[in-house]
Design a protein around this motif. Structure first.
Motif, PDB file in Angstrom:
ATOM      1  N   SER A  50       8.639  70.808 -38.678  1.00  0.00           N
ATOM      2  CA  SER A  50      10.040  70.338 -38.876  1.00  0.00           C
ATOM      3  C   SER A  50      10.684  70.817 -40.437  1.00  0.00           C
ATOM      4  N   ASP A  51       9.874  71.724 -41.125  1.00  0.00           N
ATOM      5  CA  ASP A  51      10.469  72.092 -42.142  1.00  0.00           C
ATOM      6  C   ASP A  51      11.357  73.243 -42.059  1.00  0.00           C
ATOM      7  N   LEU A  52      12.699  72.886 -42.264  1.00  0.00           N
ATOM      8  CA  LEU A  52      13.883  73.941 -42.105  1.00  0.00           C
ATOM      9  C   LEU A  52      13.628  74.904 -42.965  1.00  0.00           C
ATOM     10  N   SER A  53      13.190  74.632 -44.383  1.00  0.00           N
ATOM     11  CA  SER A  53      13.313  75.809 -45.246  1.00  0.00           C
ATOM     12  C   SER A  53      12.210  76.789 -44.937  1.00  0.00           C
ATOM     13  N   LEU A  54      11.140  76.616 -44.095  1.00  0.00           N
ATOM     14  CA  LEU A  54      10.166  77.350 -43.700  1.00  0.00           C
ATOM     15  C   LEU A  54      10.064  77.877 -42.242  1.00  0.00           C
ATOM     16  N   ARG A  55      11.190  77.528 -41.509  1.00  0.00           N
ATOM     17  CA  ARG A  55      10.986  77.869 -40.018  1.00  0.00           C
ATOM     18  C   ARG A  55      10.667  79.310 -39.658  1.00  0.00           C
ATOM     19  N   GLU A 115       0.510  74.975 -37.668  1.00  0.00           N
ATOM     20  CA  GLU A 115       1.911  74.199 -37.923  1.00  0.00           C
ATOM     21  C   GLU A 115       1.774  72.999 -37.234  1.00  0.00           C
ATOM     22  N   TYR A 116       2.147  71.905 -38.016  1.00  0.00           N
ATOM     23  CA  TYR A 116       2.139  70.514 -37.596  1.00  0.00           C
ATOM     24  C   TYR A 116       3.518  69.959 -36.939  1.00  0.00           C
ATOM     25  N   PRO A 117       3.607  69.885 -35.582  1.00  0.00           N
ATOM     26  CA  PRO A 117       5.138  69.611 -34.991  1.00  0.00           C
ATOM     27  C   PRO A 117       5.657  68.397 -35.628  1.00  0.00           C
ATOM     28  N   GLY A 118       4.772  67.359 -36.155  1.00  0.00           N
ATOM     29  CA  GLY A 118       5.646  66.300 -36.470  1.00  0.00           C
ATOM     30  C   GLY A 118       5.662  66.173 -37.819  1.00  0.00           C
ATOM     31  N   ALA A 119       5.366  67.219 -38.653  1.00  0.00           N
ATOM     32  CA  ALA A 119       5.535  67.280 -40.216  1.00  0.00           C
ATOM     33  C   ALA A 119       6.767  67.908 -40.678  1.00  0.00           C
ATOM     34  N   GLY A 120       7.448  67.573 -41.825  1.00  0.00           N
ATOM     35  CA  GLY A 120       8.101  68.409 -42.611  1.00  0.00           C
ATOM     36  C   GLY A 120       7.566  68.864 -43.828  1.00  0.00           C
ATOM     37  N   HIS A 121       8.673  69.317 -44.817  1.00  0.00           N
ATOM     38  CA  HIS A 121       8.502  69.796 -45.880  1.00  0.00           C
ATOM     39  C   HIS A 121       7.485  68.738 -46.814  1.00  0.00           C
ATOM     40  N   SER A 122       6.601  69.270 -47.644  1.00  0.00           N
ATOM     41  CA  SER A 122       5.658  68.307 -48.351  1.00  0.00           C
ATOM     42  C   SER A 122       4.968  67.198 -47.880  1.00  0.00           C
ATOM     43  N   PHE A 123       4.655  67.646 -46.692  1.00  0.00           N
ATOM     44  CA  PHE A 123       4.007  66.614 -45.650  1.00  0.00           C
ATOM     45  C   PHE A 123       2.477  65.975 -46.249  1.00  0.00           C
TER      46      PHE A 123
END
Length: 206
Positions: A128-133, A154-162
């Motif tokens: 979910s990290d839009l900066s590293l899509r 890639e972890y589907p439920g995680a965003g940036h800085s997880f």
């Protein structure tokens, strides 16, 4: 774990840094820990300390040692461009760590080589990290093409800085903008990181 300084940097005469030393007698394999946008904070120090507890000599340089908003902007511009003074600071850190008598010197290859002929790579991205899509898939394809041993997830439920363990008001702000801790992903990422280091950067047998 103590604070230290690293000479020979590019942006300043010496970098502030956090050095995390394992218990017992060395030498140990070395790891350079790079902070994120919040700088060399307690969270980054804790990541280095965790690696030290696993038997790795870990140093986290403060890439914002020059200080100021201009430093923040120039640092991340260099990171996005893949070149610039900040890479001189990272290389100075790597060289300093490798030269320590308590370090085995087993560190990644020269940064100039980037990925061609790189050491084995382990990486984790938040889906979910839009900066590293798309970054995980791009890295996976490139490492496969170059024949570099790797484990990219890639972890589907995680965003940036997880992997962050930030708490308090800042954690609330991070959550609102979709970044910050995601414990299931962080637990699995740490398992993979330490297993990978155990295979390719194993501490000497006691």
């Amino acid at each position: 774990m103590p604070a230290t300084t690293i000479p020979g940097a590019t942006t300043v005469r010496s970098l502030d840094a956090h050095i995390a030393v394992p218990d017992g007698a060395g030498p140990w394999p070395g790891v350079v820990v790079l902070h994120e946008a919040f700088g060399l904070n307690a969270d980054t120090r804790a990541q280095a300390d965790r690696l030290a507890a696993a038997g790795y000599l870990a140093v986290a340089p403060n890439l914002f040692s020059a200080g100021g908003v201009r430093c923040l902007r120039s640092t991340f511009s260099a990171m996005l461009a893949g070149r610039g003074p900040v890479f001189g600071d990272i290389e100075a850190t790597r060289t300093w760590l490798a030269a320590r008598p308590d370090c085995t010197g087993r560190l990644p290859r020269d940064a100039r080589e980037i990925l061609a002929g790189a050491c084995p790579v382990v990486a984790g991205y938040g889906g979910s990290d839009l900066s590293l899509r798309g970054a995980a898939a791009t890295l996976e394809d490139l490492l496969t093409e170059l024949g570099v041993v790797h484990d990219v997830t890639e972890y589907p439920g995680a965003g940036h800085s997880f992997l962050s363990t930030v708490e308090g008001p800042l954690a609330s702000v991070m959550k609102v903008v979709g970044i910050g801790p995601h414990q299931p992903s962080a637990d699995d990422a740490w398992r993979r990181i330490l297993a990978w280091f155990g295979t390719y950067l194993a501490p000497p047998a006691r």
